[in-house]
Motif scaffolding. Structure first.
Motif: not given
Lengths: 245, 458
Positions: A178, A184, A187-194, B9, B13, B16, B321, B356, B437-438
């Motif tokens: 992701g 990254c 598309e923060e939400a999808v990227s983090v979930k992946m 996006a 969100e 998700i 996802k 991606t 989140q990172r």
């Protein structure tokens, strides 16, 4: 044979230890390596965002830095794939083509050019390998699960030469993490979930380290591991292949 | 051109937020991907079949004009009435005029993504025609007033409890009943009544054979057949790219389609329609809807090879996802993201970026469409045509400027590392989408370039 060491921009700034390991590993294997200091970036972040037309300066710099070498080697499948697919020159297309054809990802260079069959490396840990998509499907460093074709894996072949290393088996061996460049953040939400799901496959199978041929994937997964206070570490494959402890 | 309120996006969100649902959605589609893998690996000649299918479609696309005329002549000879529609409006008007002429006010429709693209149901309902989707998944989506989220599995994003609730509300099943078999039986009883009472039935077309003027419709429920056989007026809507040259080519596509879609060896029903039975009227509508425009774009032409198996959706981690509805287009997922910008570039400017570029879609594709390469190419077109956000244009321009000069790159790199080491809150805040989140990467004191200058350079 002289190898031009291509250290991608973010590796240079954030992961010098992986770059040092790449350099030392190649030297250990008897290769003469030169790092041209005026290098920056392959241009992929712009190109994948739709701005390939703004990458000519990066292309020119790359050609200026690397055209003279017998091979160009980088510890990043993604950047190498970009060079191979998109490096171009309006002034000297033949030169760009020559450079494209002699640019190699580190693992690919070790297995296909140097034909390494043993390594003096030791890394007594349980390791999960993350197949970077650009390495897997772009450079074909391993067989992807989508195809009905014989399995092989260049990184796994090298990791098997490392003393004490135990590879863990994953449920989804070649799923994307992701990261995806600007994906990254865009598309923060999808990227983090992946990323979370990718990491948890490794964690469920007892990996102490997650390794890959791409630091960008590792940077993304490391960010998630650290945020969740995990003891599991991300480490570039060069650091494992160069490890002696 | 239309602009959507929320892009992929933002919609992703929202999807998700319900992480349990995402895990279930992801797991269900991955399970199908695994079934597809097993089915594909049981056929030694799988890769050769993909290549053959891809080449047959190459031939079709290169000679589409001739094949369409051949098909039209044969269809007409078989006693089916042929109509041509340039766009959705023309297609819908043709369907309506056929029904109106016969005084029919109720129609049953089997799955057809093309009619979804054309918004046929809304068009007919506005004109007083009652339309019922007979594919179970589509029927559920219709009851819930939502478009399909997947081209093969239209309501894959819904849990059985939710479907039970919808049935309770619209069909009067007992509250709390969510057993799939019970619900399916109920829907079947309801739909049987629909089939026997509707005078008109519309189906999609999976494959149209130019040489014989027949067409093939593939379903697992037999609903297309039931509608078509019982109706007095039968209509089939097809995109002009559905042509295959000869009947012998069907074997290749039928072997690939179901295996790629669900891991089945073949769809339960692969029904051939060739001529009307006595007393029946058959109409076939050939629809362009942007297809000839796409055919004229060399970089994107191959997207027309698609046989709508949905395998690129099942394999796509972003689709799994984020859910199909986050693509705000009839065809979701990777294939939708390369088809949609052709229809409306502004409205779908976000879709080629909802990936991606992992490349799994291209390699799972039974007709070998280079989907991820087309996604990359669409990104270039969309930016060049001016559909990128201004903030993004400025950001990328700054990045390109920095990376074009070794001096500015090393100065800014050094400054960036200094900021991370000394004033991390300047980066580690809610305005940084990476940091939400990172964690940011650890920032070393010196770059590799600096280390090399000190330690290695002789």
């Amino acid at each position: 044979m002289t190898v031009g060491l291509f250290i991608p921009c973010y590796v240079n700034q954030f992961y010098p230890s992986a770059a040092i390991a790449t350099l030392q590993l190649l030297q250990k294997l008897g290769v003469k390596v030169v790092y041209p200091p005026r290098q920056t970036c392959c241009g992929q972040p712009m190109a994948n965002s739709g701005f390939e037309h703004l990458t000519q300066e990066c292309n020119n710099l790359f050609l200026e830095n690397f055209a003279e070498f017998d091979y160009i080697v980088a510890p990043s499948a993604s950047c190498v794939l970009h060079v191979k697919d998109h490096l171009h020159s309006t002034e000297d297309p033949a030169k760009a083509e020559r450079v494209r054809s002699k640019t190699y990802e580190l693992v690919e260079f070790l297995t296909d050019v140097l034909k390494v069959d043993k390594l003096a490396a030791r890394f007594p840990h349980k390791v999960g390998i993350h197949q970077s998509c650009h390495g897997l499907r772009g450079l074909h460093l391993a067989q992807m699960s989508e195809l009905n074709a014989a399995p092989f894996s260049k990184p796994v072949r090298l990791l098997h030469m490392v003393d004490g290393l135990e590879l863990v088996t994953l449920e989804r061996p070649d799923e994307c993490c992701g990261f995806g460049g600007t994906f990254c953040v865009a598309e923060e939400a999808v990227s983090v979930k992946m990323g979370k799901d990718r990491v948890s496959d490794h964690l469920r199978h007892g990996a102490e380290y997650i390794t890959s041929v791409d630091l960008s994937c590792l940077m993304h997964m490391e960010g998630i591991l650290q945020r969740n206070k995990s003891a599991v570490k991300a480490v570039h494959i060069a650091e494992i292949l160069n490890a002696t402890r | 051109m239309e602009k959507v309120e929320k892009d992929h996006a933002a919609l992703a969100e929202e999807f998700i937020k319900d992480e349990e649902r995402v895990d279930w959605h992801d797991g269900a589609l991955w399970w199908i991907r695994q079934k597809r893998d097993m089915a594909a690996k049981n056929i030694p000649e799988w890769e050769a079949l993909r290549e053959a299918a891809s080449q047959i479609k190459n031939n079709v696309l290169s000679n589409l004009h001739d094949y369409l005329l051949e098909f039209e002549a044969n269809v007409t000879k078989n006693g089916i009435k042929v109509h041509w529609a340039a766009d959705a409006e023309e297609h819908n008007a043709i369907v309506y005029s056929i029904l109106k002429e016969k005084g029919i006010e109720q129609m049953v429709k089997s799955k057809s993504m093309l009619t979804e693209e054309c918004h046929l149901n809304e068009y007919l309902i506005e004109r007083g025609i009652d339309v019922i989707n007979s594919d179970l998944g589509e029927y559920i989506q219709q009851l819930d007033n939502e478009p399909p989220s997947h081209i093969v599995l239209p309501c894959i994003h819904k849990r059985k409890e939710e479907i039970g609730e919808i049935f309770h509300e619209h069909l009067g099943t007992e509250k709390g009943v969510s057993d799939p078999t019970t619900l399916t039986r109920f829907a079947r009883r309801h739909l049987r009544n629909v089939f026997v009472t509707r005078r008109a039935a519309l189906t999609g077309v999976n494959f149209a054979v130019a040489a014989t003027g027949e067409y093939v419709v593939c379903t697992n429920e037999g609903n297309a057949d039931m509608g078509a056989h019982l109706s007095e007026v039968q209509i089939a809507s097809m995109g002009i790219e559905k042509i295959i040259p000869q009947k012998k080519h069907l074997g290749i596509f039928l072997r690939l389609l179901a295996r790629s879609a669900t891991g089945q060896p073949i769809t339960i029903y692969s029904s051939h329609f060739k001529k009307p039975r006595e007393g029946q009227e058959m109409h076939l509508i050939l629809v362009d809807m942007g297809r000839s425009r796409q055919l004229g774009r060399p970089d994107f032409r191959d997207s027309l090879k698609c046989i709508r198996c949905g395998s690129c959706m099942n394999t796509c981690p972003v689709y799994r996802k984020s859910g199909g509805l986050s693509y705000h287009n009839t065809v979701a997922g990777p294939i939708g993201a390369i088809l949609a910008p052709n229809l409306d570039m502004r409205k779908h400017a976000d879709l080629p970026f909802a990936s991606t570029l992992c490349g799994s879609c291209s390699n799972v594709c039974p007709v070998k469409i280079n989907i991820h390469e087309q996604l990359y190419k669409w990104r270039q077109v969309i930016v060049q045509e001016g559909y990128a956000a201004n903030t993004k244009v400025l950001g990328i321009k700054a990045m390109a400027w920095t990376l074009s000069s070794p001096t500015s790159y090393s100065t800014i790199g050094k400054a960036g590392r200094w900021v991370l080491n000394n004033i991390p809150f300047a980066v580690n805040n809610k305005f940084n989408p990476w940091y939400r989140q990172r964690d940011m990467p650890d920032s070393p004191k010196e770059s590799f370039g600096e280390w090399y200058a000190k330690n290695e350079k002789k």
